[in-house]
Every structure is written in structure tokens, then in C-alpha cells.
Design an enzyme around this catalytic site. Structure first.
Site, PDB file in Angstrom:
ATOM      1  CG  ASP A  25      -0.260  -0.029   2.531  1.00 12.36           C
ATOM      2  OD1 ASP A  25       0.899  -0.502   2.611  1.00 12.36           O
ATOM      3  OD2 ASP A  25      -0.866   0.442   3.523  1.00 12.36           O
ATOM      4  CG  ASP A  65       4.281   0.575   1.963  1.00 15.32           C
ATOM      5  OD1 ASP A  65       3.586  -0.448   1.940  1.00 15.32           O
ATOM      6  OD2 ASP A  65       4.125   1.487   2.791  1.00 15.32           O
ATOM      7  CB  VAL A  78       4.661  -4.371   3.534  1.00 10.53           C
ATOM      8  CG1 VAL A  78       5.785  -5.380   3.672  1.00 10.53           C
ATOM      9  CG2 VAL A  78       4.631  -3.793   2.120  1.00 10.53           C
ATOM     10  CG  HIS A 131       7.213  -0.006  10.570  1.00 17.87           C
ATOM     11  ND1 HIS A 131       7.362  -0.330  11.897  1.00 17.87           N
ATOM     12  CD2 HIS A 131       6.832   1.300  10.531  1.00 17.87           C
ATOM     13  CE1 HIS A 131       7.072   0.732  12.646  1.00 17.87           C
ATOM     14  NE2 HIS A 131       6.752   1.730  11.839  1.00 17.87           N
ATOM     15  CG  ASP A 132       5.985  -1.631   5.197  1.00 21.17           C
ATOM     16  OD1 ASP A 132       5.538  -2.130   6.249  1.00 21.17           O
ATOM     17  OD2 ASP A 132       5.361  -0.789   4.522  1.00 21.17           O
TER      18      ASP A 132
END
Length: 305
Positions: free
Chosen positions: A9, A14, A123, A237-238
Site C-alpha cells: 500500500d 513501502d 506489507v 517497518h516494511d
């Protein structure tokens, strides 16, 4: 070579995951599916196409789900900006365009034609995977593994108890976490350990290359939004899910069953751990080799245009 379908997304972190997958020689991207999540689907599609164009990656990009299974759509614009990818400026694309057809159908086709050879890295919200599992019950036997960024077993990042990707579609997450495929989960408890310091960001600004320039512009926005909320340095994070493909031994995991609250109350989207049975466990990442992770980022960006 690790073959992968990326379900994204596309917002700021991302974009880093996409650059990492496109730039590492150990990974072959078979397809990218842009789904609803950080921002609306129309924006995640554009963001995904722009990042893959920048990376010089000609793999097909498909459209995924435009809304969650049950709940109303929620977005995470306060960290990723109005576009979901505020910061970099993109010109007219020459390489990338949206493929016709449904990304979920394409995911199922690729897995059927290549059983146990392709991993899925998800993710964003797990809507696309949940729909794929409902359409094709054999999917858990066809996929090599599913690597997910989501959930939290401590404090959430969108509510007190829930992480955004799980909160954005709790019903989908519950379907996926109980699907009996090999599942690897990177929750906030792990991903919050990996942060981007101002000093490291300044080093990327000094390096050449259009992909590195876009990466740094994305991280400038991410840094500013973290500073605005006074919550420390940006958490990356991703991309950890992509890094795992390269060398799983760099990540410590534990096997647990993961439950998702779908009651709709204050704990909606909360994830909890339970003892795992023989075939219902999820490998939950707890720690990883952080210098190794940044070495992968450096190598991927250096290899990209």
C-alpha cells in the site's frame, strides 16, 4: 534466487521495501500488487508505479483491493502525507504502466504455475491475501511462504492496542493468520527496533543516483512527520520483510498462534499470542541484525539507477 510477489500500500516505508526488492540480486520480483491502505487505492497504484519506474524495474504492477472486507476504509496520511508518498517529485513514466486485470487473480495464477517456488511479501492490510485464500483454498499449499508486516504484541500505532495494517482490515488478518501456510510476521515489537537517524539520512543525501535521491526525499518527509509528533526517529517497518528473504538466519523468531480481535470494540484489530499447535503457528520475528539490514539497503540503492 528468491522469487517474490509484493503486496503493498505504497507509502514512505513501502517505497524502501520496493527499492530493496528491486536492487538486491538475491531477489526476483515476479509481480507487485498495489492495495488500499496508507492512502486510497488510486494513490497507492500511482506511488507503486512511480517507485518501480525510478528503480528501473519492469515487473508487472497490478491493482488490488479498493476497500477492506468489512470495516470502513482508514488511512495513515499523517505520517505518509496526502499523496501517501509526499516528498519526491516524479516525471512522466516511460517504463511502467498498470497491467490490465486483477492482481489477486494474477497472484493465484503465478502460484499455481510455480508451486512452492514463490513467496508473498505483504506489507499493507491483508485484504488481497484474504480474498485470494477464499477464492483458492489450496493457496497455502502452493505458496512457499508469506511474510507479513503487521500486528503488535505491546502498544499499537493507530490505537492504543492495534497496529495500522491489522487495524485497517482485522477480518482479513484473522483469515490469513489461520490459513496454515508458512507465515512469518514482523510486528511492531520487532520493526520499532530499526530506526533511521538524521546522521544516516545525511549520508544518503550525499550519495549519487536517482533512486537514492527519491529514497532520501521520502525519508525527509518521514523524518519531519516523526519530529512533528515527537516520537523519535523514523521506524523502518516494511523493508524488514524483504530483508528476511535474503538471509532468514539474521532474524530471530518464535512460533506462536496469532489471534486478531474482530469484535469491533476498543480492542478492534488487536493481535495476541497463543500457544501454537502443530499446523496453526506463525513465526514471529523478535529481533534482527540491524547493521546487516542497513548493509542491504546500501547495496540495493547502489545497484539501482
Amino acid at each position: 534466487m528468491e522469487r517474490v510477489i509484493l503486496d503493498v500500500d505504497t507509502g514512505l516505508d513501502d517505497a524502501v521495501a520496493l527499492f530493496l526488492a528491486a536492487g538486491l540480486e538475491e531477489i526476483q520480483v515476479e509481480a507487485v500488487i498495489a492495495t488500499n491502505g496508507n492512502v486510497a487505492l488510486s494513490k497507492t497504484v500511482e506511488n507503486t508505479l512511480n517507485i518501480m519506474e525510478t528503480a528501473g524495474c519492469s515487473c508487472p504492477v497490478y491493482k488490488g483491493s479498493d476497500k477492506p472486507l468489512v470495516r470502513k476504509h482508514v488511512i495513515a496520511g499523517e505520517f505518509h502525507g496526502e499523496s501517501g508518498l509526499d516528498g519526491p517529485v516524479f516525471g512522466k513514466r516511460k517504463l511502467q504502466h498498470l497491467q490490465e486485470g486483477d492482481g489477486i487473480t494474477e497472484m493465484i495464477r503465478l502460484l499455481y504455475e510455480n508451486p512452492k517456488e514463490i513467496s508473498i511479501v505483504s506489507v499493507g492490510p491483508l485484504t488481497d491475501l484474504a480474498i485470494a485464500l477464499e477464492r483458492e483454498p489450496n493457496l497455502p499449499t502452493l505458496v512457499k511462504q508469506i511474510i507479513i508486516m503487521g500486528g503488535s504484541f505491546s502498544e499499537g500505532n493507530v490505537t492504543k492496542e492495534a497496529e495500522f495494517n491489522t487495524f485497517a482490515d482485522p477480518e482479513a488478518a484473522r483469515i490469513v493468520f489461520s490459513c496454515k501456510a508458512k507465515l512469518v510476521l514482523f510486528p511492531l515489537d520487532c520493526t520499532r527496533q530499526v530506526t533511521l537517524s538524521p546522521e544516516r539520512l545525511s549520508l544518503y543525501h550525499a550519495k549519487p543516483g536517482r533512486s537514492t535521491e527519491v529514497f532520501a526525499a521520502c525519508m525527509d518527509t518521514y523524518m519531519a512527520n516523526y519530529e512533528k509528533h515527537a516520537i523519535g526517529w523514523p521506524q523502518i517497518h516494511d523493508p524488514l520483510c524483504v530483508a528476511y528473504l535474503v538471509d532468514p538466519s539474521k532474524v530471530k523468531t518464535i512460533l506462536r498462534k496469532v489471534n486478531v480481535d474482530i469484535t469491533g470494540g476498543p480492542s478492534y484489530g488487536k493481535t495476541t499470542q497463543l500457544p501454537a499447535g502443530e499446523d496453526d503457528g506463525v513465526w514471529i520475528a523478535t529481533t534482527l541484525d540491524i547493521p546487516w539490514f542497513w548493509s542491504l539497503i546500501d547495496r540495493a540503492l547502489a545497484a539501482l539507477p
